[in-house]
Every structure is written in C-alpha cells, then in structure tokens.
Enzyme design. Sequence first.
Site, PDB file in Angstrom:
ATOM      1  N   GLY A  11       3.837  -2.890  -7.093  1.00 40.71           N
ATOM      2  CA  GLY A  11       3.221  -3.457  -5.906  1.00 40.71           C
ATOM      3  C   GLY A  11       2.363  -2.447  -5.167  1.00 40.71           C
ATOM      4  N   GLY A  13       0.957  -3.051  -2.127  1.00 43.42           N
ATOM      5  CA  GLY A  13       0.835  -3.464  -0.729  1.00 43.42           C
ATOM      6  C   GLY A  13       1.202  -2.317   0.197  1.00 43.42           C
ATOM      7  N   PHE A  14       1.610  -2.636   1.396  1.00 36.94           N
ATOM      8  CA  PHE A  14       1.921  -1.586   2.369  1.00 36.94           C
ATOM      9  C   PHE A  14       3.047  -0.683   1.881  1.00 36.94           C
ATOM     10  CE2 PHE A  14      -0.136  -4.627   5.323  1.00 36.94           C
ATOM     11  CZ  PHE A  14      -1.072  -3.760   5.843  1.00 36.94           C
ATOM     12  N   GLY A  15       4.102  -1.273   1.301  1.00 33.46           N
ATOM     13  CA  GLY A  15       5.238  -0.480   0.855  1.00 33.46           C
ATOM     14  C   GLY A  15       4.885   0.426  -0.312  1.00 33.46           C
ATOM     15  N   VAL A  79       4.422  -7.628 -13.665  1.00 38.10           N
ATOM     16  CA  VAL A  79       5.775  -7.217 -14.065  1.00 38.10           C
ATOM     17  C   VAL A  79       6.652  -8.451 -14.207  1.00 38.10           C
ATOM     18  CG1 VAL A  79       7.843  -5.938 -13.411  1.00 38.10           C
ATOM     19  CG2 VAL A  79       5.592  -4.984 -12.948  1.00 38.10           C
ATOM     20  N   GLU A 171      -2.397 -16.810  15.701  1.00 41.76           N
ATOM     21  CA  GLU A 171      -3.725 -16.230  15.488  1.00 41.76           C
ATOM     22  C   GLU A 171      -4.673 -17.258  14.879  1.00 41.76           C
ATOM     23  OE1 GLU A 171      -2.453 -11.533  15.258  1.00 41.76           O
ATOM     24  OE2 GLU A 171      -2.379 -12.694  13.423  1.00 41.76           O
ATOM     25  N   ASP A 308       8.892  -6.572   2.188  1.00 36.61           N
ATOM     26  CA  ASP A 308       9.366  -7.944   2.368  1.00 36.61           C
ATOM     27  C   ASP A 308      10.459  -8.353   1.390  1.00 36.61           C
ATOM     28  OD1 ASP A 308       7.489  -8.129   4.312  1.00 36.61           O
ATOM     29  OD2 ASP A 308       6.395  -9.830   3.466  1.00 36.61           O
ATOM     30  N   ALA A 324       4.340  -5.091   8.279  1.00 38.19           N
ATOM     31  CA  ALA A 324       3.669  -3.989   7.598  1.00 38.19           C
ATOM     32  C   ALA A 324       4.347  -2.661   7.913  1.00 38.19           C
ATOM     33  CB  ALA A 324       2.205  -3.943   8.005  1.00 38.19           C
ATOM     34  N   GLN A 325       4.680  -2.424   9.156  1.00 35.46           N
ATOM     35  CA  GLN A 325       5.224  -1.105   9.498  1.00 35.46           C
ATOM     36  C   GLN A 325       6.610  -0.877   8.895  1.00 35.46           C
ATOM     37  OE1 GLN A 325       5.844  -0.447  13.682  1.00 35.46           O
ATOM     38  NE2 GLN A 325       6.125  -2.613  14.147  1.00 35.46           N
TER      39      GLN A 325
END
Lengths: 451, 451
Positions: A11, A13-15, A79, A171, A308, A324-325
């Site tokens: 992955g 992404g953010f992680g 994967v 949003e 997540d 995200a954080q």
Amino acid sequence: MNKPWKVVIIGGGFGGLSAARALKSAPVDITLIDRRNYHLFQPLLYQIATGSLSAGDIAAPLRGVLSRHKNTRVLLGDVQDIDPVGKRVVLADGASFDYDSLIVAAGSRSFYYGNENWREWAPSLKNIDEAIGVRHKILYAFEVAERLSDPIQRREWLTFVIVGGGATGVEMAGAIAEIARQTLKNDFRSIHPEEAQIILMDGGERLLSGFPEDLSKTAASALAKLGVQVKLGLRVSDIDKEGLTIQTQNTTYRMPAKTVIWAGGVTASPLGKTLATRTNAETDKGGRIKVTPQLTIPGYSDIYVVGDLALSIDPKGTHLPGLAQVAMQGGAHAAKAIIRKVQGKQEPTPFKYFDKGTLAVIGRWSAIADVFGVHMSGYPAWLVWVFIHLMYIVQFQSRILVFIQWAIQDLTSSRSARLITGSAASDFNFNSEVSALASKPPGKERVALKA
Amino acid sequence: MNKPWKVVIIGGGFGGLSAARALKSAPVDITLIDRRNYHLFQPLLYQIATGSLSAGDIAAPLRGVLSRHKNTRVLLGDVQDIDPVGKRVVLADGASFDYDSLIVAAGSRSFYYGNENWREWAPSLKNIDEAIGVRHKILYAFEVAERLSDPIQRREWLTFVIVGGGATGVEMAGAIAEIARQTLKNDFRSIHPEEAQIILMDGGERLLSGFPEDLSKTAASALAKLGVQVKLGLRVSDIDKEGLTIQTQNTTYRMPAKTVIWAGGVTASPLGKTLATRTNAETDKGGRIKVTPQLTIPGYSDIYVVGDLALSIDPKGTHLPGLAQVAMQGGAHAAKAIIRKVQGKQEPTPFKYFDKGTLAVIGRWSAIADVFGVHMSGYPAWLVWVFIHLMYIVQFQSRILVFIQWAIQDLTSSRSARLITGSAASDFNFNSEVSALASKPPGKERVALKA
C-alpha cells in the site's frame, strides 16, 4: 556479508508511504507494492468530485516520490495472499516476494452495509475514478435539467442527496451548494442552478460525530446558511435510479433524487480478511485487524498493520479513527520498530497516537477545527485548514498548483475542472432519459424547442 | 417586433468557439451544441499523453467560457442529422433545433486508413480520453518491463513506435524520449528507462511535410540527438498486440513493439457525410466538405462549414490545412458574415486566411518555427512556441497553471501527471501478460524474484 533485511510494504497510501520515508536511510531492502502507480491525497478527493482540482493535483506518482530512496523498489501489483509462516507475499499474477518484516497498509474501501447494488446509483468517494464519476454525475444532472421543461422532473434532477454526515459528507454538501449557488449561476439559460436542493442526511443525532458537539452545531448552521438541508435520524432502506427509500422511527417514504452520493461508511480492504484468516487474528465488524500496542498481529511480531486496516486501541481504551494522521504516525512507528530490530535493539515502546486535531471545511472561507483542544470555526478555521492541507500535500509542485487554484476559485467562484470526460454520456443514459421523456406529453417549452 | 435571428453552432472546438465569441454582442440567439461539455486546447493534448499536464489544464468548460454571452445557450448533445431545407438540426435523442444560420464546426477524428482494428493496439490522440489512454499505455510499458527479466521481452516492452511524422508525431516522440531519458531515470530498479527505443516512422520522404524543408531537417537531427530513431519511407501494413508489420519498397518485415501510437492521419467527422448527402455537396477523400470562398455550402448560403470539416481553398489554389488558426479564423469569418446578413448588408467578402506561421516543439528548450516566413529553431523557437501556446489557452487560470507546470518541469524534468487511473490495469492485461510469461522458462532474475 549479511543478506540485507527485506521489508515489504503493501500500500502506497498515507501509512505505507510514511513507513517508506521513515526507512529511507535504513540498511534494508524495501519493496513497496500498490495496485495504483500513485499516492493519493485522499482528504481532497471531494475537490476532484466537485471540479475544483484535477487528479494530477492531489495524486503523486509513487516512483517519483520515492525515486531518491535507493533502498526502495516500487511495484505495480495486486497482493492476493500473505503466507505469514513462509514469510511471503503473493501477487494476483503469481509472483511472490519474501519478507523479513511486512507492513500491511492496504487501507479501506467504501461500504454499503451489504447493499452493493446501491453503488451503481450512489457512487462513493474513495479513489480518483470514483471521484471523477461523482463529478460527472453532478455536472450531468444540471445538463439534463437544462434540457427538461417539466418542473417536477427538473426538480428530481436538481436534487442532490448526500448520505453520511461525516467530514466527507459535510464537505461534499458544502461544495455542491457552492457549485449551484455560485459557480454555475450564470451558466444555464433554462434552469436556475440555485434552485437545486441539497440534502445531507445521517442516521445519527448530529453531524460530524467525530468532532466536539459545539462544532457539529456550528457546522450544521453554516451548512443551513449555504442552503443545505440537514436531515438527521434517517435510515436509508433502499437506493435506486429514481431516488431513496427512507426509514424513520415511524414511517417509510420515498425521496426522489437523480443524484445520490454515498459518504456513508468504509470497510477494511479485503486483504484484511485473508490476513486475518492466515494469522487467526481478530477483526471487528468493519473488517479491521486487532493489533498489539506495537501495531503487530498477535503472534506475528514481523507483521505490522497500520492505517485504516488496523484496529488499534490507545492507552485510554478508545479506537483510533481512520484518519490520515493515524496512518502516517502508524507507518512511521512500524518503520522505527523495524530499524530497532535490524540494529538488534530491544522491542520498541507501544505506539502512541498524537492527536493534532481534526478539521472539516464547509464552504468558501468557512470551516470547523478542533486543534489541540481549541475549537475554531469560520474564517480562522478555514485558514488553518488551508495551511495544513497545503503542508501535507506530498509534492512541491502540487502544493503550488493547488494553492493557485484555490486562490483563483476563492476570488472568482470558478471551478475550471468541471469537465465530463470518458464515457460519461453513455453511462448516465442521457439519450434514453430524454427520449423517454420526449414520448410523454410535452410541456409548453418543449413544444417551442421542437417546433 | 422581429423574431430574433437563430444561429446554431455545431461544435465547441476552435471554429465553433471563435464563432460564438465573434457573435457575442450580435442581436442573435445562439445555440452551441457539443457532445462534450468542454472546449479542448488540442495542440497540447500530447502533454496529457506524456504526463506533463492534467486534463483540467487544457480543457475549459464551455458553459464557463460562454457564461457572459447572454445570447448564447450551450447544450450537451449529439447532432445526428441536418435538414437544410427545413433548416433544422436533429439530435440523437430526437430533439431538434431550428436555425436561420448554421455553423458546422464538427471537426475531425483519427483515421486508420480503413483498418479500424488497429485502433485497439495503436491509440491515437484526438481527445482527452484517448490521450489518457496513451499515457497509461506508455507508463504501463515501463511497469511491465520492470517486472520482466528476459532481455528480449523487456526490449519489446521498451520499444515505442510512433506512426506519423507530422507535428503530433514529432512532439510525442520528443516527449517520450524525454520521459525515458530524464523523467524516469531514477524511478526504476531493474530496468534502465533510458534504454528505451523510440521510433518515429512516416511513409513520406521527410518529417513535418507541412513545414519548410530546412526545418524538417533541423527537427530530424534534434530528434536524433534525443535518441529518437527516425525512419522514413516505411508503410505500415498491419498492427497487432505484438507490434507492426512494415512494408518498404522491396520487403516486408516485423517490428516488435508493445507500444504503438497512432499519429497517422485524420478524417472528417461523420456528420460531414450526412451533411454532404443532404446538400449534394462535394467531399474529398478525407470526408471534408468543399465550401465556397464564403465558407458556405454551394447552394446553401445559410450553412457555414469551418475548421477541419471544411475543404477550403485559398486564392492561390492550395487547400487550407487542419490547424487551430484556420478553424478560428474561419469561425470568426462565418460570424461576421452572419452579422452582415442580419444587418441586411451585402454578401461578405471571401474568406482570406492569414497564416501566422507554424510551430512544433521537439523537446525541452527545443522547437522549430516558421513565423511570417522566418525560420527559427532551438531555444528561440521554443520561446515563441511557449508564448503563443500560453496566449491561446482559453482560460486565465489554465494559463497560469500551465506556465507553472512547464516552469517546474523544465527545471526538474519531473512530470507530475504521470498517473495510471481508471481500469488501465485490466485494459492492458498486466496479469495475463505476466502469468503467460511466468509459464515460460524463467530467467535468472525471475528465479530470485520468485524464490
């Protein structure tokens, strides 16, 4: 000479990206595998969906981001399986990769509570393609309405329902309200886009349940000012081409709407299930894997799960949210733990999440923020939001481009990326819609139009 | 009171948009119909295909561009028929629109000389979706090559053939060379992108036949410096999944290449054929309609044909080329003629094309230009190219964004829009490719990879 320590990251992404970055100078061999060739700044996806930004502005090619990481190899791949005993990751195409340490950051996807057929009528916002699909749907609704004369049909096409009152839902609702009231104000000749109905619904008692209560209220009244109808305590029991079936405590009714957007919930990536089966790990009903305080799977200290996909519990006993954080800090923690392991040092300390705060934008110059416990709203909160989002965008170039586009949009209300590309026209069946209508008794204007 | 004069414009490209703009203050009722909701700056499409720009940068929503034109209505629709006697335009969905004056600016599409099956293996560059498809194909080839160990297979995936040596072909070849040699230089671990073969082929005796001969030579040697192999006098007799079949005067041979891009030729929009049949107009073999010096169809002084769909002949007897500036000037001419007609003035003077020159970019800081008869090349020509292209981009915002992206790219060689989105992965059959390969005897590295 020792063989280098092999790290596989699933992955980008953010992680995953934050783990790769934290490992940049470590004496390890990293393979980062993602199904996409880019890192996506998900918090701004709603701006793709509402035509403020282009995909290129919030997505950065993973190879480019990591090109100076000489210890990292990026692979495009899907994967399919993980062998925690043989310590191997297997791709859908059969290739496999050994690891000494594995970081699983496969993320989540949108979840329709078991009603996958709703996806067709109520697209969600988890990746670029979905966001562009939502953009087409919104713009297309105005185009169809412009061609219609029957006021009831027009109203159905100009009704936008957003299901889910979290940050994304709020949003989206705010942005659609702005599109209708500002951006498209002068763009049509037959319809008045500002007549559009924008409905934000949620099953709970308030919007933004992850935020302090006073900010929920502030957000609700700010949305009301933008003309968004906030409806709480409603449950969706069906979604189809013509709209929604709504359930309240006492009654069931139909809500006609040609445009429904799903901001309702997420579930863990299916890889989570595979991994849980292979490791006998516990999962929650959202499919997240229960991890140790070190973010590893119980019994497998070489497999880290972050973002997540992880169900991690902070010392106070609360579950960490899918933000995200949380993913970024988790990825960095896993990276540090791996470095310690390679250096032969002790087990690392447990992961401690440092909550910098939460933010949601409501509209132009309006946001809510809970930063280090300080509650802000309106223009100051919006400035904080702008600053933080620009800061976290990965590429320098994107940062500048996003900044300029926001500046121009804030001054002019224009949204230059409101393009309908791809096979949108056939997807949304404009022709069959309109010809079906043409066979009905024509209204006054249609006669003139066809004279 | 008189009924307002009704103008229908088919197409929102350079021709149609320039007509609408020239009619902004005229006492007419305009309906502009396009199948897409945006105006596309086609000369920069190759930059979408090569990941320099995002779609939003070179496409502008037609409604936005024309929102201050109070006499103009934009409609999303597919024109299927024209009735020149009843003076009516009919859409695919059955709706129809009367006109007093009609401007047909439906443009052209790519043409495979009757071999439509080639399109699957050799996509062309006429709209955003095609350009994004080409982008995916190019980026994807590098991704697959990174996974392969067999040098012959790698070479096939790293061979890029561009068919057609006009401006688009030259620009694509130059850009792909830069991607391989500069942008991706540090992005891969197994392959060396700079080993990519880029072949630009054309059936003629020189590249850029629309340019003066000395500039063709300059372009060819500039491309050679970038590592592009220019092959002239070759005819393609087939294109399939594995590459091309090439015919020279004496022999036929295969050219293995996984990525073939078609920059070979265009043909008029199919609407041209319908219109020609209805009006008994003459067409050339490219499907273009032969128009009068006033740009009207002989016998139908109320139907103007402009842009790529028109075969207009200048006073010297030469056919005007399919260029943006010809379309723009044609559209403005038709608009002026309509204004004179509405005002009851005399027939307008014949259309005179004012050739401002032609340009083609070759690579970073390198272009060729023939401006008012002055031949330029290298850096000065590139500056002219940048200036003119920025000037003609329709939206102020895009102009700034494109400028910044070019500036950053010129300084860093980065191309931030190199994203593979959509269903690209399944389109290009990565999995079946790789598993097909996996069953072949593995090379040395594949063994390691699968160990």
